[in-house]
Write a protein that holds these residues in place. Structure first.
Motif, PDB file in Angstrom:
ATOM      1  N   VAL A  59     -25.981 -72.452   0.953  1.00 22.13           N
ATOM      2  CA  VAL A  59     -26.111 -71.032   0.592  1.00 22.13           C
ATOM      3  C   VAL A  59     -24.820 -70.554  -0.073  1.00 22.13           C
ATOM      4  O   VAL A  59     -24.840 -69.858  -1.098  1.00 22.13           O
ATOM      5  CB  VAL A  59     -26.426 -70.178   1.836  1.00 22.13           C
ATOM      6  N   ALA A  60     -23.679 -70.937   0.488  1.00 17.87           N
ATOM      7  CA  ALA A  60     -22.387 -70.536  -0.069  1.00 17.87           C
ATOM      8  C   ALA A  60     -22.161 -71.154  -1.446  1.00 17.87           C
ATOM      9  O   ALA A  60     -21.618 -70.512  -2.357  1.00 17.87           O
ATOM     10  CB  ALA A  60     -21.265 -70.948   0.885  1.00 17.87           C
ATOM     11  N   ILE A  61     -22.583 -72.398  -1.615  1.00 17.70           N
ATOM     12  CA  ILE A  61     -22.447 -73.068  -2.918  1.00 17.70           C
ATOM     13  C   ILE A  61     -23.250 -72.328  -3.983  1.00 17.70           C
ATOM     14  O   ILE A  61     -22.766 -72.090  -5.103  1.00 17.70           O
ATOM     15  CB  ILE A  61     -22.900 -74.538  -2.817  1.00 17.70           C
ATOM     16  N   LYS A  62     -24.452 -71.941  -3.630  1.00 19.66           N
ATOM     17  CA  LYS A  62     -25.307 -71.215  -4.578  1.00 19.66           C
ATOM     18  C   LYS A  62     -24.722 -69.851  -4.891  1.00 19.66           C
ATOM     19  O   LYS A  62     -24.732 -69.402  -6.048  1.00 19.66           O
ATOM     20  CB  LYS A  62     -26.712 -71.066  -3.990  1.00 19.66           C
ATOM     21  N   ARG A  63     -24.172 -69.199  -3.882  1.00 19.42           N
ATOM     22  CA  ARG A  63     -23.598 -67.869  -4.071  1.00 19.42           C
ATOM     23  C   ARG A  63     -22.408 -67.909  -5.028  1.00 19.42           C
ATOM     24  O   ARG A  63     -22.240 -67.026  -5.868  1.00 19.42           O
ATOM     25  CB  ARG A  63     -23.169 -67.305  -2.717  1.00 19.42           C
ATOM     26  N   GLU A  64     -21.589 -68.958  -4.918  1.00 17.26           N
ATOM     27  CA  GLU A  64     -20.399 -69.071  -5.761  1.00 17.26           C
ATOM     28  C   GLU A  64     -20.695 -69.732  -7.108  1.00 17.26           C
ATOM     29  O   GLU A  64     -19.801 -69.884  -7.936  1.00 17.26           O
ATOM     30  CB  GLU A  64     -19.319 -69.867  -5.019  1.00 17.26           C
ATOM     31  N   LYS A  65     -21.959 -70.167  -7.297  1.00 20.98           N
ATOM     32  CA  LYS A  65     -22.398 -70.756  -8.566  1.00 20.98           C
ATOM     33  C   LYS A  65     -21.560 -71.971  -8.973  1.00 20.98           C
ATOM     34  O   LYS A  65     -21.084 -72.079 -10.107  1.00 20.98           O
ATOM     35  CB  LYS A  65     -22.362 -69.704  -9.674  1.00 20.98           C
ATOM     36  N   ALA A  66     -21.398 -72.889  -8.027  1.00 18.25           N
ATOM     37  CA  ALA A  66     -20.654 -74.115  -8.310  1.00 18.25           C
ATOM     38  C   ALA A  66     -21.392 -74.951  -9.355  1.00 18.25           C
ATOM     39  O   ALA A  66     -22.624 -74.973  -9.398  1.00 18.25           O
ATOM     40  CB  ALA A  66     -20.466 -74.917  -7.029  1.00 18.25           C
ATOM     41  N   ASP A  67     -20.630 -75.643 -10.185  1.00 19.99           N
ATOM     42  CA  ASP A  67     -21.215 -76.494 -11.222  1.00 19.99           C
ATOM     43  C   ASP A  67     -21.455 -77.917 -10.735  1.00 19.99           C
ATOM     44  O   ASP A  67     -22.186 -78.681 -11.376  1.00 19.99           O
ATOM     45  CB  ASP A  67     -20.284 -76.539 -12.434  1.00 19.99           C
ATOM     46  N   ALA A  68     -20.819 -78.300  -9.633  1.00 16.01           N
ATOM     47  CA  ALA A  68     -20.980 -79.654  -9.091  1.00 16.01           C
ATOM     48  C   ALA A  68     -20.565 -79.644  -7.624  1.00 16.01           C
ATOM     49  O   ALA A  68     -19.843 -78.751  -7.169  1.00 16.01           O
ATOM     50  CB  ALA A  68     -20.144 -80.659  -9.874  1.00 16.01           C
ATOM     51  N   LEU A  69     -21.025 -80.663  -6.894  1.00 13.03           N
ATOM     52  CA  LEU A  69     -20.690 -80.809  -5.477  1.00 13.03           C
ATOM     53  C   LEU A  69     -20.058 -82.175  -5.253  1.00 13.03           C
ATOM     54  O   LEU A  69     -20.594 -83.198  -5.683  1.00 13.03           O
ATOM     55  CB  LEU A  69     -21.953 -80.680  -4.621  1.00 13.03           C
ATOM     56  N   VAL A  70     -18.916 -82.180  -4.572  1.00 15.87           N
ATOM     57  CA  VAL A  70     -18.235 -83.415  -4.213  1.00 15.87           C
ATOM     58  C   VAL A  70     -18.334 -83.605  -2.700  1.00 15.87           C
ATOM     59  O   VAL A  70     -18.024 -82.693  -1.936  1.00 15.87           O
ATOM     60  CB  VAL A  70     -16.755 -83.385  -4.649  1.00 15.87           C
ATOM     61  N   VAL A  71     -18.761 -84.776  -2.280  1.00 10.94           N
ATOM     62  CA  VAL A  71     -18.872 -85.107  -0.860  1.00 10.94           C
ATOM     63  C   VAL A  71     -17.992 -86.315  -0.587  1.00 10.94           C
ATOM     64  O   VAL A  71     -18.189 -87.384  -1.178  1.00 10.94           O
ATOM     65  CB  VAL A  71     -20.333 -85.410  -0.470  1.00 10.94           C
ATOM     66  N   GLY A  72     -17.029 -86.148   0.291  1.00 13.40           N
ATOM     67  CA  GLY A  72     -16.075 -87.209   0.559  1.00 13.40           C
ATOM     68  C   GLY A  72     -16.575 -88.249   1.543  1.00 13.40           C
ATOM     69  O   GLY A  72     -17.655 -88.118   2.124  1.00 13.40           O
ATOM     70  N   PRO A  73     -15.784 -89.306   1.757  1.00 14.10           N
ATOM     71  CA  PRO A  73     -16.180 -90.425   2.613  1.00 14.10           C
ATOM     72  C   PRO A  73     -15.983 -90.132   4.086  1.00 14.10           C
ATOM     73  O   PRO A  73     -15.049 -90.631   4.734  1.00 14.10           O
ATOM     74  CB  PRO A  73     -15.265 -91.562   2.134  1.00 14.10           C
ATOM     75  N   ASP A  74     -16.845 -89.321   4.640  1.00 13.76           N
ATOM     76  CA  ASP A  74     -16.820 -88.995   6.067  1.00 13.76           C
ATOM     77  C   ASP A  74     -18.100 -89.524   6.706  1.00 13.76           C
ATOM     78  O   ASP A  74     -19.176 -89.495   6.094  1.00 13.76           O
ATOM     79  CB  ASP A  74     -16.718 -87.481   6.252  1.00 13.76           C
ATOM     80  N   GLY A  75     -17.996 -89.989   7.945  1.00 13.47           N
ATOM     81  CA  GLY A  75     -19.141 -90.597   8.613  1.00 13.47           C
ATOM     82  C   GLY A  75     -20.361 -89.695   8.691  1.00 13.47           C
ATOM     83  O   GLY A  75     -21.495 -90.136   8.492  1.00 13.47           O
ATOM     84  N   LEU A  76     -20.137 -88.417   8.970  1.00 10.69           N
ATOM     85  CA  LEU A  76     -21.258 -87.476   9.069  1.00 10.69           C
ATOM     86  C   LEU A  76     -22.005 -87.382   7.751  1.00 10.69           C
ATOM     87  O   LEU A  76     -23.240 -87.390   7.711  1.00 10.69           O
ATOM     88  CB  LEU A  76     -20.735 -86.096   9.470  1.00 10.69           C
ATOM     89  N   HIS A 109     -15.298 -83.695 -13.193  1.00 16.43           N
ATOM     90  CA  HIS A 109     -14.826 -82.990 -14.387  1.00 16.43           C
ATOM     91  C   HIS A 109     -15.208 -83.750 -15.648  1.00 16.43           C
ATOM     92  O   HIS A 109     -15.559 -83.152 -16.678  1.00 16.43           O
ATOM     93  CB  HIS A 109     -13.308 -82.815 -14.297  1.00 16.43           C
ATOM     94  N   GLN A 110     -15.146 -85.074 -15.594  1.00 16.86           N
ATOM     95  CA  GLN A 110     -15.485 -85.893 -16.755  1.00 16.86           C
ATOM     96  C   GLN A 110     -16.992 -85.968 -16.993  1.00 16.86           C
ATOM     97  O   GLN A 110     -17.442 -86.040 -18.137  1.00 16.86           O
ATOM     98  CB  GLN A 110     -14.940 -87.313 -16.555  1.00 16.86           C
ATOM     99  N   ALA A 111     -17.763 -85.929 -15.902  1.00 20.89           N
ATOM    100  CA  ALA A 111     -19.200 -86.173 -16.018  1.00 20.89           C
ATOM    101  C   ALA A 111     -20.021 -84.917 -16.284  1.00 20.89           C
ATOM    102  O   ALA A 111     -21.101 -84.997 -16.879  1.00 20.89           O
ATOM    103  CB  ALA A 111     -19.712 -86.851 -14.747  1.00 20.89           C
ATOM    104  N   VAL A 112     -19.541 -83.767 -15.854  1.00 22.91           N
ATOM    105  CA  VAL A 112     -20.314 -82.525 -15.965  1.00 22.91           C
ATOM    106  C   VAL A 112     -19.707 -81.666 -17.065  1.00 22.91           C
ATOM    107  O   VAL A 112     -18.627 -81.077 -16.886  1.00 22.91           O
ATOM    108  CB  VAL A 112     -20.347 -81.765 -14.623  1.00 22.91           C
ATOM    109  N   ALA A 113     -20.389 -81.579 -18.169  1.00 18.32           N
ATOM    110  CA  ALA A 113     -19.863 -80.843 -19.323  1.00 18.32           C
ATOM    111  C   ALA A 113     -19.686 -79.363 -18.990  1.00 18.32           C
ATOM    112  O   ALA A 113     -20.563 -78.729 -18.391  1.00 18.32           O
ATOM    113  CB  ALA A 113     -20.815 -81.002 -20.506  1.00 18.32           C
ATOM    114  N   GLY A 114     -18.546 -78.821 -19.373  1.00 13.53           N
ATOM    115  CA  GLY A 114     -18.289 -77.396 -19.198  1.00 13.53           C
ATOM    116  C   GLY A 114     -18.078 -76.961 -17.767  1.00 13.53           C
ATOM    117  O   GLY A 114     -18.150 -75.768 -17.456  1.00 13.53           O
ATOM    118  N   MET A 115     -17.789 -77.888 -16.866  1.00 12.00           N
ATOM    119  CA  MET A 115     -17.627 -77.538 -15.455  1.00 12.00           C
ATOM    120  C   MET A 115     -16.364 -76.713 -15.244  1.00 12.00           C
ATOM    121  O   MET A 115     -15.290 -77.057 -15.740  1.00 12.00           O
ATOM    122  CB  MET A 115     -17.549 -78.793 -14.594  1.00 12.00           C
TER     123      MET A 115
END
Length: 281
Positions: free
Chosen positions: A196-213, A142-148
């Protein structure tokens, strides 16, 4: 004279089991397992002389941890090193007598691995990560991506922290006024569908958590996000080195460096029980 060596002059070879999410590439082992092996060597524990390490890797399939933990118990190892909440849980279910050393389990009290941090009780010890505000990654986005206004979060439903992770992300999104898109991904094949789902919903940013995969596939995730012109907030510094806009999280290499001290104390205790001379020192 017969060429024999008195048995009492041979060092006892201790066997430890190492329960991993994945075995890793050569580079990854240098910074993780390699850090543990080097630390053990500095304390006098050398593979091939007085130590043998049995590795078992789930290869990003947490459902295999129970089976792998039972294999290590069947080998009668002297202790088990377990890398995550899932791995520690499997080891704890498999044995109540073999010591278990946590590499970096998240909130082991909440997940029933220990009674308390001060007095863990049972056969589990090691390093615990403090309770984490999972919403911190959303705040950074939220802080890094303007207008998110819309943010996508990939989460692994096979991870024991999943429910807590989802709940905290939902709370953070509501607090920040963001539209949250949670995407459950626990297999590599699901990445295509997720993007594909991210593009469809027009997300402004992607967060990936600390999971081994995700940590194992971070370069692929970063490349996909870059192709989609999607700012990526990753789970550690290495994510930023691979192209993420921000990498935030603990250094797993330091966690592995802390493990040898626990192993040394446990094996030293085993030696003391076997040797009355050492016990009296």
């Amino acid at each position: 004279m017969p060429l024999t060596i008195p048995a009492q002059n041979l060092p006892k070879v201790y066997r430890i089991g190492c329960l991993l999410i994945w075995r890793g590439t050569a580079d990854e082992e240098i910074t993780s397992i390699g850090a543990m092996v080097e630390g053990l060597r500095a304390l006098g524990w050398d593979e091939g002389r007085n130590l043998k390490i049995e590795y078992r890797s789930a290869e990003n399939r947490p459902e295999l941890f129970d089976q792998l933990a039972r294999e290590l118990v069947a080998l009668n190892v002297d202790l088990i090193v377990a890398v995550s909440v899932n791995a520690v849980t499997a080891a704890k279910n498999a044995t109540s007598s073999i010591p278990i050393v946590m590499v970096s389990a998240r909130d082991p009290v909440m997940f029933g691995l220990v009674a308390s941090l001060a007095r863990p009780g049972g056969n589990v010890t090691g390093q615990a990560l403090p309770a984490i505000d999972w919403g911190k990654w959303l705040e950074l986005a939220h802080q890094a991506v303007a207008g998110m206004s819309r943010v996508a979060v990939i989460a692994n439903p096979s991870n024991r922290v999943y429910a807590d992770y989802v709940a905290q992300n939902e709370a953070a999104a509501q607090r920040l006024g963001l539209r949250l898109q949670m995407l459950p991904v626990d297999r590599v094949e699901q990445f295509d569908e997720a993007f594909v789902a991210i593009k469809r919903e027009k997300a402004d940013a992607l967060v990936v958590g600390p999971d081994g995969l995700y940590i194992r596939r971070m370069q692929e995730i970063s490349d996909r996000a870059s192709t989609s012109r999607l700012p990526l907030i990753g789970p550690n510094r290495r994510a930023a080195e691979m192209g993420a806009l921000i990498g935030y999280g603990y250094d797993g290499r330091n966690a592995w460096r802390g493990v040898p001290a626990y192993i040394d104390r446990i094996l030293a205790g085993c030696q003391a029980r076997r040797s009355p001379h050492r016990a009296a020192e």
